[in-house]
Design a protein around this motif. Structure first.
Motif, PDB file in Angstrom:
ATOM      1  N   ASP A  49       0.828  -1.203   0.000  1.00  0.00           N
ATOM      2  CA  ASP A  49       0.000   0.000   0.000  1.00  0.00           C
ATOM      3  C   ASP A  49       0.865   1.257   0.000  1.00  0.00           C
ATOM      4  O   ASP A  49       0.623   2.205  -0.739  1.00  0.00           O
ATOM      5  CB  ASP A  49      -0.919   0.010   1.234  1.00  0.00           C
ATOM      6  N   ASN A  52       2.428   1.901  -3.273  1.00  0.00           N
ATOM      7  CA  ASN A  52       1.473   1.873  -4.386  1.00  0.00           C
ATOM      8  C   ASN A  52       1.797   0.731  -5.353  1.00  0.00           C
ATOM      9  O   ASN A  52       1.737   0.876  -6.566  1.00  0.00           O
ATOM     10  CB  ASN A  52       1.458   3.215  -5.125  1.00  0.00           C
ATOM     11  N   TYR A  53       2.179  -0.404  -4.780  1.00  0.00           N
ATOM     12  CA  TYR A  53       2.577  -1.572  -5.561  1.00  0.00           C
ATOM     13  C   TYR A  53       1.411  -2.538  -5.617  1.00  0.00           C
ATOM     14  O   TYR A  53       0.936  -3.011  -4.591  1.00  0.00           O
ATOM     15  CB  TYR A  53       3.790  -2.215  -4.900  1.00  0.00           C
ATOM     16  N   SER A  54       0.932  -2.826  -6.824  1.00  0.00           N
ATOM     17  CA  SER A  54      -0.247  -3.678  -6.975  1.00  0.00           C
ATOM     18  C   SER A  54       0.046  -4.823  -7.941  1.00  0.00           C
ATOM     19  O   SER A  54      -0.345  -4.789  -9.110  1.00  0.00           O
ATOM     20  CB  SER A  54      -1.438  -2.864  -7.481  1.00  0.00           C
ATOM     21  N   ALA A 145      -9.352  -6.674  -1.666  1.00  0.00           N
ATOM     22  CA  ALA A 145      -8.769  -6.589  -3.007  1.00  0.00           C
ATOM     23  C   ALA A 145      -9.640  -5.737  -3.925  1.00  0.00           C
ATOM     24  O   ALA A 145      -9.137  -4.946  -4.729  1.00  0.00           O
ATOM     25  CB  ALA A 145      -8.592  -7.994  -3.583  1.00  0.00           C
ATOM     26  N   LYS A 148      -9.106  -2.162  -3.531  1.00  0.00           N
ATOM     27  CA  LYS A 148      -7.856  -1.731  -4.158  1.00  0.00           C
ATOM     28  C   LYS A 148      -7.939  -1.834  -5.685  1.00  0.00           C
ATOM     29  O   LYS A 148      -6.913  -1.804  -6.363  1.00  0.00           O
ATOM     30  CB  LYS A 148      -6.687  -2.589  -3.651  1.00  0.00           C
ATOM     31  N   TYR A 150      -8.782  -4.326  -7.633  1.00  0.00           N
ATOM     32  CA  TYR A 150      -8.409  -5.587  -8.266  1.00  0.00           C
ATOM     33  C   TYR A 150      -9.628  -6.198  -8.950  1.00  0.00           C
ATOM     34  O   TYR A 150     -10.751  -6.078  -8.453  1.00  0.00           O
ATOM     35  CB  TYR A 150      -7.884  -6.583  -7.226  1.00  0.00           C
ATOM     36  N   HIS A 227      -4.986  -4.926 -12.454  1.00  0.00           N
ATOM     37  CA  HIS A 227      -4.348  -5.995 -11.701  1.00  0.00           C
ATOM     38  C   HIS A 227      -5.425  -6.984 -11.250  1.00  0.00           C
ATOM     39  O   HIS A 227      -6.572  -6.602 -10.989  1.00  0.00           O
ATOM     40  CB  HIS A 227      -3.549  -5.468 -10.511  1.00  0.00           C
TER      41      HIS A 227
END
Length: 334
Positions: A49, A52-54, A145, A148, A150, A227
């Motif tokens: 988080d 900002n890595y998804s 998820a 975020k 996803y 993602h």
């Protein structure tokens, strides 16, 4: 006339049993589970988080995949070849991996909600399979998820709540819904004299569901620019044992997923074939062009061990066999 009487008797018996069960279900005080109220819904911010890595996430449940401890002690089987393959692919393997519970519905409801179900057992979750199913269907992991952004993808398993997940944006291989999809029907057939015929007619459906999942999961990353969070519950190496170590087709006594079987040789044979399928799957995913710069997270996890040693055997071997599982995690940059 006799055949008609027998058929009517069986049908009436099934209807009476269903009515009694339904009546008991509605008479009981059945709470409406609201996941965010029954559990602490706050999820702490983590490194992903903050940065900002998804990455794409593959959460693969391998039903009844025992850990190295159990495989060595109970089966005298060395699984180091597969473990070495995973290590070479930058997987972390938990040396002492254990499930929290000995049954799939308990284990998955706990894992997918990141909590112990015995701590919220005012709902009777350890005794009520239907409530455990609801927790799996409306789980915290997928909800988080989604928050975020996803895309949630579930693969049809042919078992319980992991057939079609309500939170999923896409349920893959659900075209295999059909006669095998009814747990009640399967249970009734399993106890009848026509079960051998039923097995012969539908044993290949179990294989086709698995092969559909394995084929489509290899390219699922291509369907979306977003993602993805992939959830796949593979029902092997759990019985019924339908594969030999090299993929040979075996005819089991029953094709009901609840039957773990007690044949150690067949369990190991199906596990060896599971390893071969997983090697091909992992290599295909990691070699995908999409993941050259942004590798995915891949989690391989047993929901419980083989169950070959009866739960009633409360000696060390029995407990170890029930709870020792494979946990392997590919998490780049961590």
């Amino acid at each position: 006339d006799n055949l008609t009487k027998i058929t009517n008797g069986v049908a009436i018996t099934i209807i009476i049993i269903s009515i009694v069960n339904l009546g008991a279900y509605f008479i009981e005080d059945t709470p409406e589970i609201r996941i965010n109220e029954s559990m602490n819904s706050d999820i702490e911010q983590n490194e992903f988080d903050k940065n900002n890595y998804s990455p794409d996430i593959y959460y693969i449940i391998l039903d009844a995949y025992a850990g190295q401890q159990s495989l060595q002690k109970t089966f005298n089987f060395d699984n180091s070849e597969f473990n070495n393959f995973l290590t070479e692919k930058n997987f972390f393997i938990a040396k002492y991996g254990y499930s929290n519970y000995e049954e799939t519905y308990k284990s998955l409801s706990s894992a997918l909600n990141m909590d112990y179900i015995n701590e919220i057992d005012s709902y009777g979750l350890q005794k009520r399979i239907d409530l455990g199913y609801k927790m799996i269907e409306n789980n915290k992991v997928m909800s988080h998820a989604k928050s975020k952004e996803y895309k949630i993808i579930n693969f049809f398993s042919g078992w319980g709540p992991t057939r079609d997940m309500p939170l999923a944006d896409l349920n893959v291989c659900s075209e295999y819904r059909g006669i095998l999809d009814s747990e009640f029907f399967s249970m009734v057939i399993n106890k009848s004299i026509i079960d051998p015929i039923y097995v012969k007619l539908f044993e290949n459906d179990r294989r086709e569901i698995l092969f559909c999942n394995l084929e489509k999961i290899k390219t699922i990353h291509e369907i979306s620019d977003k993602h993805i969070f992939v959830f796949a519950h593979f029902t092997i190496p759990h019985g019924p044992y339908i594969f030999g170590p090299n993929g040979e087709h075996l005819t089991p006594e029953s094709i009901q997923l609840g039957d773990k079987g007690d044949d150690k040789e067949k369990y190991i044979g199906q596990l060896q074939y599971t390893n071969k399928l997983l090697k091909n799957l992992i290599e295909t995913i990691l070699n995908s062009e999409k993941y050259e710069k942004n590798p995915p997270i891949i989690i391989l996890q047993g929901d419980h061990a083989s169950g070959i040693v009866p739960f009633e055997n409360m000696q060390e071997e029995g407990l170890q066999d029930i709870y020792s599982i494979l946990i392997a995690i590919h998490a780049p940059e961590i």
